[in-house]
Design a protein around this motif. Sequence first.
Motif, PDB file in Angstrom:
ATOM      1  N   ALA A 157       0.804  -1.220   0.000  1.00 36.45           N
ATOM      2  CA  ALA A 157       0.000   0.000   0.000  1.00 36.45           C
ATOM      3  C   ALA A 157       0.844   1.281   0.000  1.00 36.45           C
ATOM      4  O   ALA A 157       0.481   2.268   0.626  1.00 36.45           O
ATOM      5  CB  ALA A 157      -0.969  -0.015   1.183  1.00 36.45           C
ATOM      6  N   GLU A 169       1.594  -8.097  -7.370  1.00 35.06           N
ATOM      7  CA  GLU A 169       0.281  -8.558  -6.904  1.00 35.06           C
ATOM      8  C   GLU A 169      -0.835  -8.070  -7.819  1.00 35.06           C
ATOM      9  O   GLU A 169      -1.031  -6.862  -7.980  1.00 35.06           O
ATOM     10  CB  GLU A 169       0.038  -8.075  -5.469  1.00 35.06           C
ATOM     11  CG  GLU A 169      -1.220  -8.677  -4.869  1.00 35.06           C
ATOM     12  CD  GLU A 169      -1.513  -8.102  -3.490  1.00 35.06           C
ATOM     13  OE1 GLU A 169      -1.062  -8.690  -2.502  1.00 35.06           O
ATOM     14  OE2 GLU A 169      -2.191  -7.059  -3.414  1.00 35.06           O
ATOM     15  N   HIS A 197      -6.290  -4.730  -0.104  1.00 34.25           N
ATOM     16  CA  HIS A 197      -5.992  -3.552  -0.928  1.00 34.25           C
ATOM     17  C   HIS A 197      -5.391  -4.004  -2.254  1.00 34.25           C
ATOM     18  O   HIS A 197      -4.427  -4.765  -2.258  1.00 34.25           O
ATOM     19  CB  HIS A 197      -5.011  -2.670  -0.157  1.00 34.25           C
ATOM     20  CG  HIS A 197      -4.514  -1.500  -0.924  1.00 34.25           C
ATOM     21  ND1 HIS A 197      -5.350  -0.643  -1.592  1.00 34.25           N
ATOM     22  CD2 HIS A 197      -3.268  -1.044  -1.132  1.00 34.25           C
ATOM     23  CE1 HIS A 197      -4.626   0.294  -2.178  1.00 34.25           C
ATOM     24  NE2 HIS A 197      -3.356   0.080  -1.913  1.00 34.25           N
TER      25      HIS A 197
HETATM   26  O1  TUI Z   1      -1.373  -3.929   1.007  1.00 34.79           O
HETATM   27  C1  TUI Z   1      -1.944  -4.879   0.515  1.00 34.79           C
HETATM   28  N1  TUI Z   1      -3.093  -5.386   0.988  1.00 34.79           N
HETATM   29  C2  TUI Z   1      -3.795  -4.880   2.069  1.00 34.79           C
HETATM   30  S1  TUI Z   1      -3.307  -3.621   3.060  1.00 34.79           S
HETATM   31  C3  TUI Z   1      -4.711  -3.728   3.930  1.00 34.79           C
HETATM   32  S2  TUI Z   1      -5.088  -2.673   5.242  1.00 34.79           S
HETATM   33  C4  TUI Z   1      -6.003  -1.502   4.421  1.00 34.79           C
HETATM   34  N2  TUI Z   1      -7.254  -1.368   4.818  1.00 34.79           N
HETATM   35  C5  TUI Z   1      -8.035  -0.459   4.245  1.00 34.79           C
HETATM   36  C6  TUI Z   1      -7.560   0.357   3.225  1.00 34.79           C
HETATM   37  C7  TUI Z   1      -6.295   0.192   2.782  1.00 34.79           C
HETATM   38  C8  TUI Z   1      -5.486  -0.748   3.387  1.00 34.79           C
HETATM   39  C9  TUI Z   1      -5.483  -4.731   3.452  1.00 34.79           C
HETATM   40  N3  TUI Z   1      -4.943  -5.364   2.419  1.00 34.79           N
HETATM   41  N4  TUI Z   1      -1.417  -5.495  -0.570  1.00 34.79           N
HETATM   42  C10 TUI Z   1      -0.239  -5.031  -1.161  1.00 34.79           C
HETATM   43  C11 TUI Z   1      -0.529  -4.036  -2.209  1.00 34.79           C
HETATM   44  N5  TUI Z   1       0.148  -2.938  -2.373  1.00 34.79           N
HETATM   45  N6  TUI Z   1      -1.505  -4.107  -3.114  1.00 34.79           N
HETATM   46  C12 TUI Z   1      -1.424  -3.016  -3.890  1.00 34.79           C
HETATM   47  C13 TUI Z   1      -0.371  -2.268  -3.408  1.00 34.79           C
HETATM   48  C14 TUI Z   1       0.131  -1.026  -3.884  1.00 34.79           C
HETATM   49  C15 TUI Z   1      -0.677  -0.149  -4.595  1.00 34.79           C
HETATM   50  C16 TUI Z   1      -0.186   1.055  -5.028  1.00 34.79           C
HETATM   51  C17 TUI Z   1       1.455  -0.675  -3.617  1.00 34.79           C
HETATM   52  C18 TUI Z   1       1.934   0.544  -4.030  1.00 34.79           C
HETATM   53  C19 TUI Z   1       1.114   1.387  -4.737  1.00 34.79           C
HETATM   54  O2  TUI Z   1       1.559   2.590  -5.173  1.00 34.79           O
HETATM   55  C20 TUI Z   1       2.481   3.271  -4.368  1.00 34.79           C
HETATM   56  C21 TUI Z   1       3.002   4.491  -5.012  1.00 34.79           C
HETATM   57  O3  TUI Z   1       3.285   5.423  -4.255  1.00 34.79           O
HETATM   58  O4  TUI Z   1       3.176   4.470  -6.232  1.00 34.79           O
END
Ligand code: TUI
Length: 312
Positions: free
Chosen positions: A97, A138, A145
């Motif tokens: 995230a 992913e 997320h």
């Molecule tokens: O992080 C996850 N899965 C999650 S975190 C979570 S807790 C949460 N609850 C409510 C709202 C938000 C989070 C529940 N599940 N998976 C890893 C993941 N990372 N999936 C997608 C991403 C991601 C998306 C965009 C990583 C980086 C990104 O961009 C970052 C940037 O600054 O460019």
Amino acid sequence: MASKSLPELLGIKYPIFQGGMAWISDAVLAAAVSNAGGLGIIAAGSAPASYVSDQIKKAKELTDKPFGVNIMLMSPYADDIAQVVIKEKVAVVTTGAGNPAKYISQWKETGINVFPVVASTGLAKMSERSGADGVIAEGCEAGGHIGELTTMALVPQGCDAVSIPVIAAGGIGDGRGMAAAFMLGASGVQIGTRFLVAKECSIHQNYKDKVISAKDIDTISTGKRLGHPVRSIKTPFSRDLFSKEYDSSITNEEFEQLGAGALQLAAVEGELKTGCFMAGQVAGLIKKEQTAKEIIEELMQHCESVLSTVAQ
Ligand code: TUI
């Protein structure tokens, strides 16, 4: 000399990471996965640094194998947890995230193996430039997320974009999915949803029952309007959120409030009405509770048999 395989790099037996799922992946689950030859991962989620520190200490008592910590970068405690993993010298850090670039050099100085979760080739390349050891690509079949791209589209493009190992995540629930990930160029897989029903996973039984009874079309993505969509099992709660996605009479702040605390309600209380049961699209493949060891051994055997059939 050929470069090291993922298990050789990390000192694990099988190229399987257990997804770091907030409110779910604790020391007991992570240690069970590591003891079974995979890489167990403790999720920090939105918990304070002291919780993460305690869980790391507990995991060290339960296993002598390497394990990891997942840091959810939207957490207000991310900076503190970034220091906890250094103090405890954990073997692997994964992030989710967000972009972990500002932490990577410090983690690398401590000898930590760093694997950011990425949802695009852009962040994969940035992670490589910042010194990451690999990336977890992913796809949006995953639970929790999610980004925009599917695993099928993201993994091969990620493999072309970087020279470091790519671990495939999202939509992998059995040996066929695992074999497919290798075909796409991945060096390993990360699996979350299947471990929700591990016997060592301490979530409420209602959560496990929801996963086991889910069909292929039973997950839904909500929260796109906030920029962080989340995949969860269809319930009255998630359908209600979905119906409000484009409702302009509700502000983003109000919308955010509707989902606050809902994952905890699902995981801890098993709240069928108000809980958010995060799970991936492979929930429909999952039929029973098994130990982490049974899950990992079945995945490996199934994957090897699929790959040998394909080779013929
Ligand atoms: O992080 C996850 N899965 C999650 S975190 C979570 S807790 C949460 N609850 C409510 C709202 C938000 C989070 C529940 N599940 N998976 C890893 C993941 N990372 N999936 C997608 C991403 C991601 C998306 C965009 C990583 C980086 C990104 O961009 C970052 C940037 O600054 O460019």
